[in-house]
Design an enzyme around this catalytic site. Structure first.
Site, short mmCIF file in Angstrom:
data_model
loop_
_atom_site.label_atom_id
_atom_site.label_comp_id
_atom_site.label_asym_id
_atom_site.label_seq_id
_atom_site.Cartn_x
_atom_site.Cartn_y
_atom_site.Cartn_z
N LYS A 1 17.14 -9.71 -10.89
CA LYS A 1 18.35 -10.61 -10.94
C LYS A 1 18.45 -11.42 -12.25
CE LYS A 1 17.90 -11.04 -5.90
NZ LYS A 1 18.10 -11.93 -4.84
N TYR B 1 25.87 -5.59 -0.19
CA TYR B 1 25.35 -6.91 0.62
C TYR B 1 26.33 -6.81 2.01
CZ TYR B 1 22.47 -8.93 -2.82
OH TYR B 1 21.11 -9.25 -4.00
N PHE C 1 26.05 -18.31 2.28
CA PHE C 1 25.62 -17.92 1.11
C PHE C 1 26.13 -17.01 0.47
CE2 PHE C 1 22.32 -15.98 3.62
CZ PHE C 1 22.14 -14.72 3.24
N ASN D 1 15.40 -15.81 -6.47
CA ASN D 1 14.01 -15.15 -6.15
C ASN D 1 13.75 -14.04 -6.84
OD1 ASN D 1 15.82 -13.67 -5.04
ND2 ASN D 1 15.07 -13.47 -2.93
N HIS E 1 15.59 -8.21 -6.32
CA HIS E 1 16.02 -7.46 -5.17
C HIS E 1 15.13 -6.12 -5.04
CE1 HIS E 1 18.40 -5.58 -2.04
NE2 HIS E 1 18.30 -4.27 -3.00
N GLU F 1 21.80 2.44 -2.15
CA GLU F 1 21.70 1.40 -3.33
C GLU F 1 21.68 2.24 -4.52
OE1 GLU F 1 19.62 -2.16 -1.11
OE2 GLU F 1 18.42 -1.18 -2.70
P1 CMP Z 1 17.71 -10.29 -1.47
O1 CMP Z 1 16.67 -9.96 -0.46
O2 CMP Z 1 17.40 -9.56 -2.48
O3 CMP Z 1 19.05 -9.91 -0.73
C1 CMP Z 1 19.81 -10.94 -0.13
C2 CMP Z 1 19.66 -12.39 -1.00
O4 CMP Z 1 20.43 -13.22 -0.58
C3 CMP Z 1 18.07 -12.57 -0.76
O5 CMP Z 1 17.57 -11.79 -1.70
C4 CMP Z 1 18.38 -14.13 -1.63
O6 CMP Z 1 18.50 -14.19 -3.01
C5 CMP Z 1 19.86 -14.47 -0.87
N1 CMP Z 1 19.54 -15.22 0.38
C6 CMP Z 1 19.00 -14.80 1.38
N2 CMP Z 1 19.20 -16.03 2.48
C7 CMP Z 1 19.50 -17.06 1.62
C8 CMP Z 1 19.84 -18.37 2.24
N3 CMP Z 1 19.52 -18.65 3.18
N4 CMP Z 1 20.49 -19.07 1.28
C9 CMP Z 1 20.81 -18.47 -0.34
N5 CMP Z 1 20.44 -17.44 -0.63
C10 CMP Z 1 20.12 -16.60 0.36
#
Ligand code: CMP
Length: 140
Positions: A10, A50, A58, A113, A116, A127
């Site tokens: 990311k 998504y 979010f 984070n 993905h 994907e």
């Molecule tokens: P990922 O699992 O790659 O795909 C969905 C993304 O949404 C996840 O990583 C996080 O980066 C983001 N995400 C999930 N939950 C939250 C949350 N509660 N607040 C903000 N971002 C979120």
């Protein structure tokens, strides 16, 4: 079973200049890179990517962040690749991740984070189809 899975580095990961380090962790675990490129994500792609998060509060911020720079898209292949990549990345929240996982070592919070990873073999197939052409996936 030999599976394919997708990792996106990311924007927060791209900005840390850890692309090589991340790829090394997957290759060291016996996974093979069979697709690799920079991708500028767009809203239409993210609406599908998504779709399961579209109603979450979010979602707009997530999309904005994911489009803020190109991402590094990686297709990995190997025995049990989906679960292996899960373990190497760690859970969504870096605060809950174990030391030595990518998200613990380089992540800040849920929106930042670093990577993905596909949730399942079916998700990976969807994907891959969204951002790779068949000719961009190699059989090594
Ligand atoms: P990922 O699992 O790659 O795909 C969905 C993304 O949404 C996840 O990583 C996080 O980066 C983001 N995400 C999930 N939950 C939250 C949350 N509660 N607040 C903000 N971002 C979120």
């Amino acid at each position: 079973m030999i599976e394919k899975t997708v990792v996106l580095i990311k924007p927060d990961g791209v900005k840390q200049h850890i692309t090589g380090e991340i790829i090394k962790r997957f290759e060291s675990a016996g996974l093979t890179v069979v697709g690799l490129k920079f991708v500028q994500l767009t809203q239409p792609i993210l609406d599908v990517w998504y779709a399961h998060h579209k109603d979450k509060p979010f979602f707009p911020g997530l999309c904005e962040q994911m489009m803020s720079t190109p991402v590094v898209a990686i297709v990995l292949s190997g025995e049990g690749a989906v679960e292996k990549v899960f373990g190497i990345c760690g859970p969504t929240d870096p605060a809950e991740a174990a030391p030595g996982t990518i998200r613990k070592d380089f992540g800040v919070d849920k929106p930042h984070n670093v990577v993905h990873r596909s949730d399942s073999v079916d998700a990976a197939e969807k994907e891959i189809g969204l951002i790779f052409t068949p000719a961009e996936i190699f059989v090594l």
